[in-house]
Scaffold this active site. Sequence first.
Site, mmCIF file in Angstrom:
data_model
loop_
_atom_site.group_PDB
_atom_site.id
_atom_site.type_symbol
_atom_site.label_atom_id
_atom_site.label_comp_id
_atom_site.label_asym_id
_atom_site.label_seq_id
_atom_site.Cartn_x
_atom_site.Cartn_y
_atom_site.Cartn_z
ATOM 1 N N PRO A 2 -11.887 1.647 12.160
ATOM 2 C CG PRO A 2 -13.678 1.974 10.734
ATOM 3 C CD PRO A 2 -12.192 2.084 10.811
ATOM 4 C CD GLU A 3 -8.852 -1.577 16.452
ATOM 5 O OE1 GLU A 3 -8.872 -2.337 17.428
ATOM 6 O OE2 GLU A 3 -7.914 -0.803 16.213
#
Length: 271
Positions: A2-3
């Site tokens: 997750p960015e």
Amino acid sequence: MPELPEVEVTRRSLAEVITGARIEAVRLGKPLRWPLGCAPSILVGQHMVALRRRGKYLLIDLDKGLLLLHLGMSGSLRFIRDQAPPGVHDHVDLVTSKGVLRLHDPRRFGALVYAANEDDAVAQKLLGGLGMEPLSETFTEAALLAGLKASRAPVKQVLLAGRLVVGVGNIYASEALFLAGIRPTVAGNLIGPIRARRLHAAIKTVLARAVELGGSTLRDFSNADGMAGHFQHEANVYGRAGAPCHRCGRAVQMIRQGQRSSYFCPGCQRP
DNA sequence: CTAACCTCCTGTTCGC
DNA sequence: TGCGAACAGGAGGTTA
């Protein structure tokens, strides 16, 4: 992993359903990166008032205080309406009046932390040093240029550090640098106005496009409705070591920078 | 102050 | 085919 796009996609898929939900019970599984920081009873009875994002943190505003939620690198949130029992990697259930908000995180690098308010020590320790929001108006070419000029570290690592601009992780840093035609090893202070302008545009383009496509699902990321993202199919360099560049045909290279892998095209990205 | 390295964790991939 | 080693990485913490 997750960015910013994955966190934003999660936020968007969740905001409407959880707003106004009243927390009725808190179920905690195995420990995450940090302890919750309050007795679960503090949360019970509170309503979720809003869902915001700062960098890769989700901020769940409560009647009193807020929850800071980080997905780490293997976390994902689901909002479920049935009473399916938690699996081995489901470490938090916030049981609400509208359904169950469930944090799934096999590697447990994620965290859920309560803060009495956004300015207190707990929140400031996590949020205080964060850089500009890349999809906001505050993120300008001039500010990016100035920030790069202030560092002799390689531009890829300046982006990853999150002190100048937030939300750009390993995938999107490599992709943005490809679009900008800049090799990841170039020192920040050696980047001039022209390349800073290209990098500024590239970061915005890559992140916005990734949000549009529901993020990247390399292994098991999904939004709160369980839907996978598709940006990974548009990656130009990330994970493509040895494969031909889509633009010039030369082999994409992988190098190590700060214990992380960086990918770039030696033909399209200038040192 | 910066920069390099370490650490947490587990599923997947790699080498023999 | 099996098994242990290496790898992946967000980001705060530690060390130099």
